[in-house]
Design an enzyme around this catalytic site. Structure first.
Site, short mmCIF file in Angstrom:
data_model
loop_
_atom_site.label_atom_id
_atom_site.label_comp_id
_atom_site.label_asym_id
_atom_site.label_seq_id
_atom_site.Cartn_x
_atom_site.Cartn_y
_atom_site.Cartn_z
N SER A 156 0.83 -1.21 0.00
CA SER A 156 0.00 0.00 0.00
C SER A 156 0.86 1.25 0.00
O SER A 156 1.96 1.27 0.56
CB SER A 156 -0.85 -0.02 1.27
OG SER A 156 -1.45 1.23 1.50
N TYR A 213 -2.32 -1.44 10.90
CA TYR A 213 -2.61 -2.07 9.60
C TYR A 213 -1.53 -1.68 8.58
O TYR A 213 -0.94 -2.52 7.91
CB TYR A 213 -4.00 -1.64 9.07
CG TYR A 213 -4.06 -1.69 7.57
CD1 TYR A 213 -4.18 -2.89 6.90
CD2 TYR A 213 -3.92 -0.52 6.81
CE1 TYR A 213 -4.17 -2.94 5.52
CE2 TYR A 213 -3.92 -0.55 5.42
CZ TYR A 213 -4.04 -1.77 4.79
OH TYR A 213 -4.01 -1.80 3.42
N LYS A 231 1.85 -3.84 6.46
CA LYS A 231 2.27 -3.84 5.06
C LYS A 231 3.77 -3.57 4.96
O LYS A 231 4.50 -4.20 4.20
CB LYS A 231 1.49 -2.78 4.26
CG LYS A 231 0.02 -3.10 4.11
CD LYS A 231 -0.19 -4.31 3.20
CE LYS A 231 -1.64 -4.73 3.12
NZ LYS A 231 -1.83 -6.04 2.47
#
Ligand code: UD1
Length: 339
Positions: free
Chosen positions: A125, A150, A154
């Site tokens: 992301s 979150y 990544k």
């Protein structure tokens, strides 16, 4: 050639399975259905004429993960989407997020190593850039600590994959998505957030259909032309197609480095108010929205430098904001039985 798609019944995963199958590739999906339903495979079948194989289990179970590779010895490559993805939830329950996203990925990598599967496309992301100092942001930009657990999963996964590449025969492509929105033209698959959506476009379509009373626009006092934050929205089908190209690049040994990174965006940013305007145009109605306080953790503006992906992958996004909004709206109408 058989491809394993983890999280293949999810939003981006399902669109990617469609594109892979339309290229004549065999797909096995692994999904624990924690944020999707089995029905998605029927939607995929309606579009492509082929029902993908679905294995329902949790990659956090190393034994089941190993058994999967034994059961499908002809898997040549993996596209890894499976992960929890709610920013807000991850702030409240960081350990659940780290446990799920990291452990499942480590197990997957172990399963791949044991079975000699050495091609991986990973779903990363643009959150790894934080608020970039320079725009458009290139793959070379310094990574900043992501705003949420979150986002950090990544970043950590990028590091784990890159370290694994250095110590093994694994070849990987890390794809950094900007803001994927929209749905398949057929409206057979789309984004189905469970509970209250975090992201802008599902919130817009749910407000327009009457599931939500109004959209809250988080702040109009940012340093942007209309005061609302700017993002690089990209059509999910354009994004899905990039995965097929990336996968072929690995399998055909066209990759220039063992671990490559590409931005997947359009290169153009739109503000929240511009996104709302585009939605109103394609849906033909006024959206009920209110300006409220800023959302903690939101960055001001980000859009991609897409030159590397354009040049190296020979891939370019094609669908504009109105197509993104129209397909998202058709999907919402379909869910309501009105399309
Ligand atoms: C978010 C995550 C990002 C993640 C991506 C995945 C943050 C800070 N980032 O991106 O890490 O990869 O989702 O989907 O959460 N907005 C509203 N009202 C709403 C919802 C959103 O005004 O109800 C605005 C936001 O302030 C933002 C824009 O819409 O300016 C886009 O928001 P969203 O769709 O949540 O995506 P990001 O925050 O960019």
């Amino acid at each position: 050639m058989k491809i394993l798609v983890t999280g293949g019944t999810g939003y981006i995963g399902s669109h990617t399975v469609v594109e892979l199958q339309q290229e004549g590739l065999d797909v096995v999906i692994v999904d624990n259905l924690s944020n999707s339903t089995k029905d998605v495979i029927y939607g995929i079948e309606k579009i492509t004429g082929t029902r993908p194989v679905l294995e329902v289990f949790d990659l956090c179970d190393i034994n089941l993960t190993r058994q999967l590779f034994q059961k499908h010895p002809d898997i040549r490559a993996v596209v890894h989407f499976a992960a929890y993805k709610s920013v807000g939830e991850s702030v409240k329950e960081p350990l659940r997020y780290y446990h799920n996203n990291i452990l499942s990925s480590i197990n997957l990598l172990k399963g791949m190593m044991d079975s000699g599967v050495d091609h991986l496309v990973f779903s990363s992301s643009c959150t790894v850039y934080g608020q970039p100092d320079k725009l458009p942001v290139t793959e070379e930009a310094p990574l900043k600590r992501p705003e949420s657990p979150y986002g950090n999963t990544k970043k950590v996964m990028e590091d784990i994959i890159s370290d694994t590449v250095s110590s093994s025969g694994l070849k990987a492509i890390l794809l950094r998505y900007f803001n994927p929105i929209g749905a398949h033209e057929s409206a057979e698959i789309g984004e189905s957030p469970t509970g209250i959506p975090d992201n802008l476009v599902p919130y817009i379509t749910q407000t327009a259909i009457g599931k939500r009373d109004h959209l809250r626009v988080f702040g109009d006092d940012y340093d942007t032309p209309d005061g609302t934050p700017i993002r690089d929205y990209i059509h999910v089908v354009d994004l899905a197609k990039a995965h097929v190209v990336a996968l072929k690049r690995l399998v055909d040994k066209k990759n220039k480095k063992d671990c490559e990174v590409f931005n997947l965006g359009t290169g153009r940013g739109y503000s929240v108010l511009e996104a709302i305007k585009a939605f109103e145009k394609v849906s033909g109605g006024k959206l009920n929205y209110k300006i409220v306080d800023r959302r903690p953790g939101d960055i001001v503006k980000v859009w991609a430098d897409t030159k590397l992906a354009n040049r190296e992958l020979g891939w370019k996004s094609g669908k504009g904001l109105e197509v993104m909004m129209r397909t998202a709206w058709n999907w919402e109408l379909k869910l309501a039985g009105k399309f």
